[in-house]
Design an enzyme around this catalytic site. Sequence first.
Site, mmCIF file in Angstrom:
data_model
loop_
_atom_site.group_PDB
_atom_site.id
_atom_site.type_symbol
_atom_site.label_atom_id
_atom_site.label_comp_id
_atom_site.label_asym_id
_atom_site.label_seq_id
_atom_site.Cartn_x
_atom_site.Cartn_y
_atom_site.Cartn_z
ATOM 1 C CG ASN A 28 -1.795 1.202 1.328
ATOM 2 O OD1 ASN A 28 -1.838 2.020 0.397
ATOM 3 N ND2 ASN A 28 -2.497 1.355 2.430
ATOM 4 C CD1 TRP A 29 4.104 1.256 -2.526
ATOM 5 C CD2 TRP A 29 3.866 2.013 -4.619
ATOM 6 N NE1 TRP A 29 4.976 0.561 -3.327
ATOM 7 C CE2 TRP A 29 4.853 0.999 -4.616
ATOM 8 C CE3 TRP A 29 3.558 2.626 -5.838
ATOM 9 C CZ2 TRP A 29 5.522 0.597 -5.776
ATOM 10 C CZ3 TRP A 29 4.219 2.229 -6.997
ATOM 11 C CH2 TRP A 29 5.187 1.220 -6.963
ATOM 12 C CE LYS A 30 -0.408 3.386 4.696
ATOM 13 N NZ LYS A 30 -0.342 3.524 6.149
ATOM 14 C CG HIS A 56 -6.025 2.101 5.287
ATOM 15 N ND1 HIS A 56 -5.566 3.033 6.196
ATOM 16 C CD2 HIS A 56 -5.006 1.214 5.111
ATOM 17 C CE1 HIS A 56 -4.326 2.719 6.540
ATOM 18 N NE2 HIS A 56 -3.963 1.630 5.893
ATOM 19 C CD GLU A 104 -3.135 5.686 6.720
ATOM 20 O OE1 GLU A 104 -3.140 5.660 5.479
ATOM 21 O OE2 GLU A 104 -2.196 5.214 7.406
ATOM 22 C CD GLU A 153 -3.575 -2.076 7.453
ATOM 23 O OE1 GLU A 153 -2.517 -2.355 6.893
ATOM 24 O OE2 GLU A 153 -4.174 -0.995 7.275
ATOM 25 N N GLY A 212 2.584 2.538 11.158
ATOM 26 C CA GLY A 212 3.618 3.568 11.128
ATOM 27 C C GLY A 212 4.331 3.820 12.446
ATOM 28 C CB SER A 259 5.044 -1.690 12.364
ATOM 29 O OG SER A 259 4.700 -0.358 12.676
ATOM 30 N N GLY A 298 2.827 -0.903 4.443
ATOM 31 C CA GLY A 298 2.850 0.522 4.116
ATOM 32 C C GLY A 298 4.288 0.960 3.861
ATOM 33 N N GLY A 299 4.897 1.610 4.847
ATOM 34 C CA GLY A 299 6.234 2.208 4.707
ATOM 35 C C GLY A 299 7.280 1.312 4.058
#
Length: 246
Positions: free
Chosen positions: A6-8, A91, A93, A159, A165, A201, A222-223
Amino acid sequence: MFIAANWKMNLNKKKIQEFITDLENFEFDDGVKACIFPSFIFIDYLYSLISDKSISLGSQNCHFEKNGAFTGDISPYSLKECGCEYVILGHSERRAQYNEDNNFIKKCAYSAIDAGLKPIICVGESIEIRNSGNAINFIKSQLDECLPENCKDIYIAYEPMWSIGTGIIPSINQIEEIHSIIKIQAIKKNIGTTKVLYGGSVKPDNAEKIMSIDNVDGTLIGGASLNVKDFLAIYCSAVKQIKVIS
Ligand code: 13P
């Protein structure tokens, strides 16, 4: 196993091109699917770069209507037309920043399925809910309200918001407990096959441990998915895991 990136709202055209070039000689395994979720605007571009590769494409969200007066929104049918196979829905977010509720997410899931996309529905509790001992009830009610019924196959991502994060991951027992509850809730909704991904994470140094947990069918990253080396290291942990099982 399913490894989702997930590159957001990250990576520009040049960085996307470099990422895919760096994957050039990598041999993907038939038992582990890799899927990338770029920003809407780069879906078409990424599709053109990966069309000859064993990588799938997904979207980070969609609307529930097929078309209409919804300025700034994207129809699941348009996503399908642009080569997407999967769509992330609900998600945390989106839930927190755009007030997307379970009812909205459920409508999007039905619509995505109608359009021929596979939804990846996200659930997860806040740190306050976890600390008050209500995580299980909270996840159960999220699932009860946002899962579509009687569908063939679906992905659900656990999640925990406090893990996204932060570098903090739940214990093995906490992941195992929630993932098995998710599978039971999905059976109650008469869903054919449910794959449960863990997100929050996930890094090269914890991926192997996470993917060895019962009922973990992959990861939503993610990251660490923004860096090709980290992404492939996590992918290789999944390949290792399927070899251990078989
Ligand atoms: P991080 O891997 O950066 O914690 O993000 C997880 C996530 O939100 C994936 O959807």
